[in-house]
Design a protein around this motif. Structure first.
Motif, PDB file in Angstrom:
ATOM      1  N   HIS A  79       0.825  -1.215   0.000  1.00  9.46           N
ATOM      2  CA  HIS A  79       0.000   0.000   0.000  1.00  9.46           C
ATOM      3  C   HIS A  79       0.852   1.255   0.000  1.00  9.46           C
ATOM      4  N   GLN A  80       1.937   1.250   0.810  1.00 14.32           N
ATOM      5  CA  GLN A  80       2.825   2.427   0.846  1.00 14.32           C
ATOM      6  C   GLN A  80       3.507   2.667  -0.498  1.00 14.32           C
ATOM      7  N   ILE A  81       3.933   1.576  -1.136  1.00 18.97           N
ATOM      8  CA  ILE A  81       4.627   1.710  -2.416  1.00 18.97           C
ATOM      9  C   ILE A  81       3.646   2.080  -3.531  1.00 18.97           C
ATOM     10  N   GLY A  82       2.400   1.656  -3.383  1.00 19.46           N
ATOM     11  CA  GLY A  82       1.414   1.926  -4.431  1.00 19.46           C
ATOM     12  C   GLY A  82       1.351   0.785  -5.431  1.00 19.46           C
ATOM     13  N   LEU A  83       1.320  -0.458  -4.899  1.00 15.73           N
ATOM     14  CA  LEU A  83       1.281  -1.622  -5.790  1.00 15.73           C
ATOM     15  C   LEU A  83      -0.160  -2.066  -6.032  1.00 15.73           C
ATOM     16  N   GLU A  84      -0.343  -2.633  -7.203  1.00 20.09           N
ATOM     17  CA  GLU A  84      -1.644  -3.203  -7.570  1.00 20.09           C
ATOM     18  C   GLU A  84      -1.599  -4.727  -7.493  1.00 20.09           C
ATOM     19  N   GLU A  85      -0.414  -5.291  -7.803  1.00 20.83           N
ATOM     20  CA  GLU A  85      -0.276  -6.748  -7.776  1.00 20.83           C
ATOM     21  C   GLU A  85       1.199  -7.134  -7.699  1.00 20.83           C
ATOM     22  N   VAL A  86       1.463  -8.243  -7.014  1.00 23.38           N
ATOM     23  CA  VAL A  86       2.808  -8.816  -6.970  1.00 23.38           C
ATOM     24  C   VAL A  86       2.637 -10.310  -7.195  1.00 23.38           C
ATOM     25  N   GLN A  91       2.259 -17.585  -6.408  1.00 26.57           N
ATOM     26  CA  GLN A  91       1.526 -16.827  -5.391  1.00 26.57           C
ATOM     27  C   GLN A  91       1.262 -15.426  -5.918  1.00 26.57           C
ATOM     28  N   VAL A  92       0.147 -14.853  -5.495  1.00 21.76           N
ATOM     29  CA  VAL A  92      -0.169 -13.486  -5.910  1.00 21.76           C
ATOM     30  C   VAL A  92      -0.704 -12.689  -4.725  1.00 21.76           C
ATOM     31  N   TRP A  93      -0.247 -11.458  -4.643  1.00 21.76           N
ATOM     32  CA  TRP A  93      -0.891 -10.458  -3.775  1.00 21.76           C
ATOM     33  C   TRP A  93      -1.529  -9.469  -4.728  1.00 21.76           C
ATOM     34  N   SER A  94      -2.774  -9.132  -4.483  1.00 22.91           N
ATOM     35  CA  SER A  94      -3.350  -8.100  -5.328  1.00 22.91           C
ATOM     36  C   SER A  94      -4.280  -7.215  -4.526  1.00 22.91           C
ATOM     37  N   GLN A  95      -4.455  -5.997  -5.033  1.00 22.20           N
ATOM     38  CA  GLN A  95      -5.300  -5.009  -4.383  1.00 22.20           C
ATOM     39  C   GLN A  95      -6.745  -5.482  -4.337  1.00 22.20           C
ATOM     40  N   ARG A  96      -7.145  -6.243  -5.356  1.00 25.61           N
ATOM     41  CA  ARG A  96      -8.534  -6.703  -5.434  1.00 25.61           C
ATOM     42  C   ARG A  96      -8.821  -7.806  -4.426  1.00 25.61           C
ATOM     43  N   MET A 113       9.747 -12.430 -10.985  1.00 28.00           N
ATOM     44  CA  MET A 113       8.772 -11.799 -10.111  1.00 28.00           C
ATOM     45  C   MET A 113       8.175 -10.611 -10.841  1.00 28.00           C
ATOM     46  N   HIS A 114       6.838 -10.509 -10.769  1.00 29.82           N
ATOM     47  CA  HIS A 114       6.124  -9.418 -11.433  1.00 29.82           C
ATOM     48  C   HIS A 114       5.616  -8.445 -10.372  1.00 29.82           C
ATOM     49  N   ILE A 115       5.959  -7.178 -10.524  1.00 27.83           N
ATOM     50  CA  ILE A 115       5.540  -6.147  -9.577  1.00 27.83           C
ATOM     51  C   ILE A 115       4.785  -5.083 -10.350  1.00 27.83           C
ATOM     52  N   GLY A 116       3.459  -5.024 -10.126  1.00 25.24           N
ATOM     53  CA  GLY A 116       2.619  -4.081 -10.858  1.00 25.24           C
ATOM     54  C   GLY A 116       2.184  -2.932  -9.958  1.00 25.24           C
ATOM     55  N   PHE A 117       2.275  -1.714 -10.485  1.00 22.18           N
ATOM     56  CA  PHE A 117       1.941  -0.511  -9.726  1.00 22.18           C
ATOM     57  C   PHE A 117       0.562   0.009 -10.138  1.00 22.18           C
ATOM     58  N   THR A 118      -0.117   0.688  -9.199  1.00 23.06           N
ATOM     59  CA  THR A 118      -1.327   1.422  -9.559  1.00 23.06           C
ATOM     60  C   THR A 118      -0.880   2.580 -10.457  1.00 23.06           C
ATOM     61  N   ARG A 119      -1.840   3.230 -11.125  1.00 19.34           N
ATOM     62  CA  ARG A 119      -1.448   4.362 -11.975  1.00 19.34           C
ATOM     63  C   ARG A 119      -0.792   5.453 -11.134  1.00 19.34           C
ATOM     64  N   ASP A 120      -1.394   5.776  -9.964  1.00 20.28           N
ATOM     65  CA  ASP A 120      -0.792   6.780  -9.076  1.00 20.28           C
ATOM     66  C   ASP A 120       0.585   6.321  -8.604  1.00 20.28           C
ATOM     67  N   GLY A 121       0.634   5.084  -8.111  1.00 22.17           N
ATOM     68  CA  GLY A 121       1.887   4.559  -7.572  1.00 22.17           C
ATOM     69  C   GLY A 121       3.001   4.562  -8.600  1.00 22.17           C
ATOM     70  N   SER A 122       2.654   4.375  -9.851  1.00 20.17           N
ATOM     71  CA  SER A 122       3.678   4.254 -10.897  1.00 20.17           C
ATOM     72  C   SER A 122       4.446   5.553 -11.135  1.00 20.17           C
ATOM     73  N   GLN A 123       3.916   6.680 -10.576  1.00 29.26           N
ATOM     74  CA  GLN A 123       4.578   7.963 -10.805  1.00 29.26           C
ATOM     75  C   GLN A 123       5.520   8.347  -9.661  1.00 29.26           C
ATOM     76  N   LYS A 124       5.576   7.517  -8.609  1.00 29.11           N
ATOM     77  CA  LYS A 124       6.426   7.835  -7.465  1.00 29.11           C
ATOM     78  C   LYS A 124       7.896   7.591  -7.784  1.00 29.11           C
ATOM     79  N   THR A 125       8.762   8.371  -7.115  1.00 27.63           N
ATOM     80  CA  THR A 125      10.195   8.201  -7.388  1.00 27.63           C
ATOM     81  C   THR A 125      11.020   7.984  -6.123  1.00 27.63           C
ATOM     82  N   SER A 126      10.424   8.121  -4.934  1.00 26.31           N
ATOM     83  CA  SER A 126      11.239   7.913  -3.731  1.00 26.31           C
ATOM     84  C   SER A 126      10.632   6.814  -2.874  1.00 26.31           C
ATOM     85  N   PHE A 127      11.493   5.910  -2.435  1.00 25.69           N
ATOM     86  CA  PHE A 127      11.059   4.699  -1.751  1.00 25.69           C
ATOM     87  C   PHE A 127      11.971   4.406  -0.556  1.00 25.69           C
TER      88      PHE A 127
END
Ligand code: ZN
Length: 152
Positions: A79-86, A91-96, A113-127
């Motif tokens: 949630h902090q990173i802004g992920l939609e799915e991993v 195994q899968v973690w997803s927002q849904r 490993m597949h790491i998918g970001f939400t549209r908002d999350g995809s614009q972040k640059t500091s982690f």
């Protein structure tokens, strides 16, 4: 400026730099790729440049330790990173569907490993927290390697 979705987005690029700086044995599997999810007619998050593939093999014990650790970090901080799915190793973690569940897609993700970001999350640059957790994982993996005489 409207966001150009036909290119790699900033967050997956930044996260790749964090992972690869700590684990140079990982491979870059790509970010932007205009295609559907394998075996389905739905576009992959790669089609908007908001997913990162990290090449890691579940069959390789040394790589699996790293990948399992990264999977834990990404799902903890999703949630902090802004992920939609991993997705990793069936195994899968997803927002849904919150929490980690068995992944039943065509590609079992045992080679990356597949790491998918939400549209908002995809614009972040500091982690900052992700960087800390990945560095702690690297230290742990290094200690394990020393303790086992270089086998891990
Ligand atoms: Zn992917």
């Amino acid at each position: 400026m409207p966001i150009n979705w036909n290119r790699p987005q900033p967050a997956p690029q930044a996260v790749w730099r964090v992972v690869n700086a700590n684990f140079p044995s990982t491979g870059f599997g790509g970010i932007y790729s205009p295609r559907n999810i394998r075996g389905r007619s739905t576009p992959s998050l790669h089609a908007e440049g908001r997913a990162l593939d990290i090449m890691l093999k579940a069959a390789d014990p040394a790589q699996k330790i790293i990948a399992d650790g990264l999977f834990r970090i990404f799902t903890d901080l999703a949630h902090q990173i802004g992920l939609e799915e991993v997705i990793w190793n069936k195994q899968v973690w997803s927002q849904r569907h919150l929490g980690v569940h068995p992944y039943t897609g065509a590609d079992p993700h045992t080679g990356h490993m597949h790491i998918g970001f939400t549209r908002d999350g995809s614009q972040k640059t500091s982690f900052a927290l992700l960087e800390l957790r990945v560095a702690v994982l690297r230290t742990g993996v290094d200690e394990l390697r020393k303790a086992s005489g270089g086998l891990a």
